[in-house]
Design a protein around this motif. Structure first.
Motif, PDB file in Angstrom:
ATOM      1  N   UNK A  95     -63.480  46.596 -24.875  1.00 25.91           N
ATOM      2  CA  UNK A  95     -62.175  46.739 -24.210  1.00 25.91           C
ATOM      3  C   UNK A  95     -61.152  45.791 -24.823  1.00 25.91           C
ATOM      4  N   UNK A  96     -61.621  44.621 -25.251  1.00 30.46           N
ATOM      5  CA  UNK A  96     -60.684  43.685 -25.901  1.00 30.46           C
ATOM      6  C   UNK A  96     -60.308  44.212 -27.294  1.00 30.46           C
ATOM      7  N   UNK A  97     -61.288  44.738 -28.005  1.00 35.95           N
ATOM      8  CA  UNK A  97     -61.018  45.267 -29.351  1.00 35.95           C
ATOM      9  C   UNK A  97     -59.973  46.383 -29.285  1.00 35.95           C
ATOM     10  N   UNK A  98     -60.146  47.265 -28.291  1.00 38.17           N
ATOM     11  CA  UNK A  98     -59.214  48.398 -28.188  1.00 38.17           C
ATOM     12  C   UNK A  98     -57.856  47.999 -27.621  1.00 38.17           C
ATOM     13  N   UNK A  99     -57.777  46.808 -27.027  1.00 43.65           N
ATOM     14  CA  UNK A  99     -56.479  46.346 -26.511  1.00 43.65           C
ATOM     15  C   UNK A  99     -55.741  45.510 -27.557  1.00 43.65           C
ATOM     16  N   UNK A 100     -56.316  45.400 -28.759  1.00 45.24           N
ATOM     17  CA  UNK A 100     -55.636  44.673 -29.841  1.00 45.24           C
ATOM     18  C   UNK A 100     -54.629  45.599 -30.521  1.00 45.24           C
ATOM     19  N   UNK A 101     -53.612  45.022 -31.132  1.00 48.85           N
ATOM     20  CA  UNK A 101     -52.622  45.892 -31.800  1.00 48.85           C
ATOM     21  C   UNK A 101     -53.148  46.440 -33.137  1.00 48.85           C
ATOM     22  N   UNK A 102     -54.170  47.254 -33.038  1.00 48.32           N
ATOM     23  CA  UNK A 102     -54.783  47.839 -34.237  1.00 48.32           C
ATOM     24  C   UNK A 102     -54.933  49.343 -34.033  1.00 48.32           C
TER      25      UNK A 102
ATOM     26  N   UNK B  74     -47.344  48.777 -31.442  1.00 43.87           N
ATOM     27  CA  UNK B  74     -46.193  47.868 -31.341  1.00 43.87           C
ATOM     28  C   UNK B  74     -46.152  47.205 -29.966  1.00 43.87           C
ATOM     29  N   UNK B  75     -46.459  47.992 -28.931  1.00 42.39           N
ATOM     30  CA  UNK B  75     -46.455  47.445 -27.565  1.00 42.39           C
ATOM     31  C   UNK B  75     -47.564  46.406 -27.404  1.00 42.39           C
ATOM     32  N   UNK B  76     -48.750  46.734 -27.885  1.00 45.33           N
ATOM     33  CA  UNK B  76     -49.892  45.825 -27.701  1.00 45.33           C
ATOM     34  C   UNK B  76     -49.721  44.495 -28.440  1.00 45.33           C
ATOM     35  N   UNK B  77     -48.840  44.456 -29.429  1.00 44.63           N
ATOM     36  CA  UNK B  77     -48.551  43.183 -30.118  1.00 44.63           C
ATOM     37  C   UNK B  77     -47.970  42.159 -29.153  1.00 44.63           C
ATOM     38  N   UNK B  78     -47.312  42.660 -28.109  1.00 46.53           N
ATOM     39  CA  UNK B  78     -46.641  41.749 -27.165  1.00 46.53           C
ATOM     40  C   UNK B  78     -47.327  41.697 -25.811  1.00 46.53           C
ATOM     41  N   UNK B  79     -48.555  42.219 -25.776  1.00 49.97           N
ATOM     42  CA  UNK B  79     -49.286  42.241 -24.507  1.00 49.97           C
ATOM     43  C   UNK B  79     -50.571  41.432 -24.635  1.00 49.97           C
ATOM     44  N   UNK B  80     -50.828  40.595 -23.638  1.00 52.81           N
ATOM     45  CA  UNK B  80     -52.109  39.899 -23.555  1.00 52.81           C
ATOM     46  C   UNK B  80     -52.837  40.431 -22.342  1.00 52.81           C
ATOM     47  N   UNK B  81     -54.151  40.544 -22.422  1.00 50.84           N
ATOM     48  CA  UNK B  81     -54.843  41.143 -21.283  1.00 50.84           C
ATOM     49  C   UNK B  81     -56.204  40.518 -21.024  1.00 50.84           C
ATOM     50  N   UNK B  82     -56.592  40.630 -19.780  1.00 60.41           N
ATOM     51  CA  UNK B  82     -57.940  40.226 -19.366  1.00 60.41           C
ATOM     52  C   UNK B  82     -58.353  41.237 -18.302  1.00 60.41           C
ATOM     53  N   UNK B  83     -59.258  42.132 -18.682  1.00 60.44           N
ATOM     54  CA  UNK B  83     -59.679  43.196 -17.774  1.00 60.44           C
ATOM     55  C   UNK B  83     -61.100  42.914 -17.306  1.00 60.44           C
ATOM     56  N   UNK B  84     -61.278  42.826 -16.025  1.00 59.49           N
ATOM     57  CA  UNK B  84     -62.569  42.510 -15.404  1.00 59.49           C
ATOM     58  C   UNK B  84     -63.149  41.235 -16.014  1.00 59.49           C
ATOM     59  N   UNK B  85     -64.405  41.277 -16.473  1.00 61.08           N
ATOM     60  CA  UNK B  85     -65.012  40.058 -17.033  1.00 61.08           C
ATOM     61  C   UNK B  85     -64.431  39.788 -18.423  1.00 61.08           C
ATOM     62  N   UNK B  86     -64.312  38.518 -18.812  1.00 59.95           N
ATOM     63  CA  UNK B  86     -63.743  38.231 -20.129  1.00 59.95           C
ATOM     64  C   UNK B  86     -64.629  38.769 -21.258  1.00 59.95           C
ATOM     65  N   UNK B  87     -63.972  39.263 -22.314  1.00 57.11           N
ATOM     66  CA  UNK B  87     -64.712  39.759 -23.480  1.00 57.11           C
ATOM     67  C   UNK B  87     -64.892  38.615 -24.457  1.00 57.11           C
ATOM     68  N   UNK B  88     -66.038  37.970 -24.392  1.00 57.80           N
ATOM     69  CA  UNK B  88     -66.285  36.821 -25.267  1.00 57.80           C
ATOM     70  C   UNK B  88     -67.551  37.061 -26.074  1.00 57.80           C
ATOM     71  N   UNK B 150     -47.705  36.360 -25.464  1.00 54.10           N
ATOM     72  CA  UNK B 150     -47.267  37.738 -25.176  1.00 54.10           C
ATOM     73  C   UNK B 150     -46.099  37.760 -24.189  1.00 54.10           C
ATOM     74  N   UNK B 151     -45.314  38.797 -24.290  1.00 52.54           N
ATOM     75  CA  UNK B 151     -44.201  38.947 -23.346  1.00 52.54           C
ATOM     76  C   UNK B 151     -44.706  39.486 -22.015  1.00 52.54           C
ATOM     77  N   UNK B 152     -45.862  40.157 -22.049  1.00 47.92           N
ATOM     78  CA  UNK B 152     -46.458  40.705 -20.825  1.00 47.92           C
ATOM     79  C   UNK B 152     -47.941  40.351 -20.786  1.00 47.92           C
TER      80      UNK B 152
END
Lengths: 260, 304
Positions: A95-102, B74-88, B150-152
């Motif tokens: 989900x993080x990979x797909x939320x990257x600007x790629x 282009x939108x995702x360049x300015x977006x930071x996200x954390x959905x459910x558990x962190x992806x680490x 990120x802006x959002x």
């Protein structure tokens, strides 16, 4: 090359650091050469005759590739590919990979390129291992002639063809690993496909089986092998299967309804 | 001006019941928007749609004034996200986890130390993420989300796994990001009390429908209108007659009598009168004047 792709590739390359796939490449590549070295040290009485043979390198090369072409290369391709993809699944990171600007294509091909490079690393380390397994017994056992310079150009050409031969396995396993989150599914299918390819070696159309090319390549110069006639277009068929599997894998990846 | 806007957003998982119905989010620029709802209300599905993690079936999503379908990268360049558990990546260190993203977002390497410091993980930068506690992972997830300024910021229940102190620190961090850098924050939670002191705007979702959207002040005004006094006595019928005689409009509720909201001295006076008339008062007090009650009221009544 697109600089975004280079960044994505470097990112993917960093992910394999300390991973099981990276260890598999290093350990797997040196496994057969290590066994050869140990066996020769145990049977050191036969070494003077072996090392004096004018066909020493040809014999040594074939000896080293026997288990690799039949077993270790298909297994390494199956395991390494599945393990690299599994890094994302196990860490819940798609989900993080797909939320990257790629772009989807960048994500897909950057990861595939990492798998290809890991496999190239596996082959290079194996060739280095073959070289060391020839040198070490000569250095450690007295009265054994030092081997002449190896025919590097022939070895590299052979290795490149083996690499091409295993690409259909890599591409098919990549497709399966992206399709199934459960690690056991692609590994299980890959293992069954390898057994099927092994069984199909004596079939007249064995050269159409995508998991069989490394085996066919090794057996082509062996008159005693139980195998059917292999067409001269074997490597082209391997390349064609690879392209087909990569294309199918990309379509499946890009059209997934849920990403991560 | 809206930072994020959706219209008629609907979603249905394969052959199942629709999980989202006509969601129309309007997240103002530089706001902290609390996206609230009980578990299973459709919050995560909505946030996943906003990031393109689920293929959109119906409706439109517009972020920074541009359609997500056409300008996703282009939108995702300015977006930071954390959905459910962190992806680490648990085999990598905290710093390596951020280095992966630093390459993609092309921010200076020094930014890694900066965000680790900001989330309180500077001392553990070389520790593998697999050895982190849930709270530390959550902090690292936040660090990853804010790495590229990120802006959002889209955060799905970011306080999961944090201790009370961690929750306060997280709140302060998000407020600081919002005030200092103008970051718009969209944060989901199933607890209104948890985000009450953080958000400027609220959207309440339940069973896939947006029940309320507006400023926190608007929600507070709504909560005032829903306030009442509850009364529980040994003889509610007798109490009801005495209250009617005194001109207090009361009615029978599910757990006793319900009276209109009134100041505390009036409540004390009613209590005194009932006791003087021989009615045993078991409980009397103001109810429903807090945000949590209006939240529960909204998801309990409007969705029914």
């Amino acid at each position: 090359m697109n600089s975004v792709f280079v960044d994505a590739f470097r990112c993917e390359w960093l992910k394999r650091r300390r991973s099981l796939g990276a260890w598999l490449v290093a350990v797997g590549a040196f496994f057969t050469p290590a066994i050869i070295t140990v066996v020769r040290l145990i049977r050191h009485a036969t070494l003077p005759q072996l090392y004096a043979d004018p066909l020493f390198w040809t014999l040594h090369w074939r000896n080293a590739w026997e288990s690799m072409a039949i077993f270790f290369v298909p297994m390494a391709a199956i395991l390494a590919t599945s393990l690299v993809v599994q890094i994302e699944v196990r860490n819940n990171a798609w989900k993080q990979v797909h939320a990257l600007p790629l772009h989807t294509a960048t994500i897909f091909f950057a990861k595939f390129a990492v798998i290809l490079l890991m496999l190239a690393q596996f082959f290079v380390l194996f060739v280095l291992g073959i070289y060391l397994s020839a040198l070490l017994p000569a250095l450690l056992v007295g009265g054994v002639a030092f081997p002449p310079a190896p025919p590097l150009r022939v070895f590299l050409a052979d290795t490149a063809l083996y690499y091409l031969d295993c690409l259909p396995i890599v591409a098919a396993q990549y497709l399966l690993s992206l399709r199934f989150n459960n690690f056991l599914v692609p590994i299980g299918i890959g293992f069954l496909a390898w057994i099927a390819a092994l069984s199909a070696l004596s079939w007249q159309y064995a050269n159409l089986v995508p998991y069989a090319y490394t085996m066919l390549d090794f057996l082509k110069d062996n008159p005693d092998a139980r195998r059917a006639v292999v067409s001269s277009g074997m490597h082209a068929l391997a390349a064609a299967w690879s392209v087909l599997f990569v294309a199918a894998g990309y379509v499946g990846f890009a059209t997934k309804a849920q990403k991560g | 001006m809206l930072c994020l806007e959706t219209t008629d957003l609907c979603h249905r998982y394969s052959a199942g019941e629709a999980v989202l119905h006509d969601i129309a989010l309007a997240v103002p620029h530089a706001s902290i928007y609390g996206f609230l709802g009980p578990n299973g209300a459709g919050k995560t599905t909505t946030l996943r749609l906003l990031l393109g993690l689920i293929r959109k079936q119906r409706g439109t999503i517009s972020i920074f004034g541009r359609h997500l379908d056409e300008h996703r990268v282009e939108i995702l360049r300015q977006v930071g996200s954390l959905i459910e558990t962190p992806s680490l990546y648990e085999h990598l260190t905290a710093a390596e986890n951020l280095a992966l993203l630093q390459r993609i977002h092309r921010v200076p390497a020094a930014r890694i130390a900066e965000v680790l410091e900001r989330v309180g993980l500077a001392a553990t930068r070389d520790k593998r993420a697999g050895q982190f506690s849930l709270g530390m992972k959550q902090r690292l997830g936040i660090a990853a989300a804010m790495l590229h300024r990120p802006a959002l910021l889209i955060l799905d229940e970011p306080t999961n796994g944090l201790d009370p102190n961690g929750i306060i620190e997280m709140r302060d961090l998000l407020i600081a990001l919002n005030r200092e850098e103008g970051t718009t924050v969209l944060v989901s939670s199933h607890l209104l009390a948890e985000v009450e002191r953080l958000v400027s705007h609220v959207g309440i979702v339940h069973r896939g429908r947006l029940l309320f959207q507006g400023t926190l002040d608007a929600l507070r005004r709504e909560s005032q209108s829903a306030a009442h006094v509850s009364l529980h006595t040994a003889d509610d019928g007798h109490a009801l007659r005495l209250l009617a005689d005194a001109g207090v409009p009361a009615r029978c509720g599910s757990a006793g009598l319900v009276l209109p909201a009134m100041p505390p001295p009036h409540i004390a006076a009613i209590n005194r009168r009932l006791v003087e008339q021989g009615v045993e008062v078991y409980a009397i007090g103001a109810q429903g004047g807090d945000l949590e009650s209006i939240f529960m009221n909204l998801i309990g009544s409007r969705a029914a």
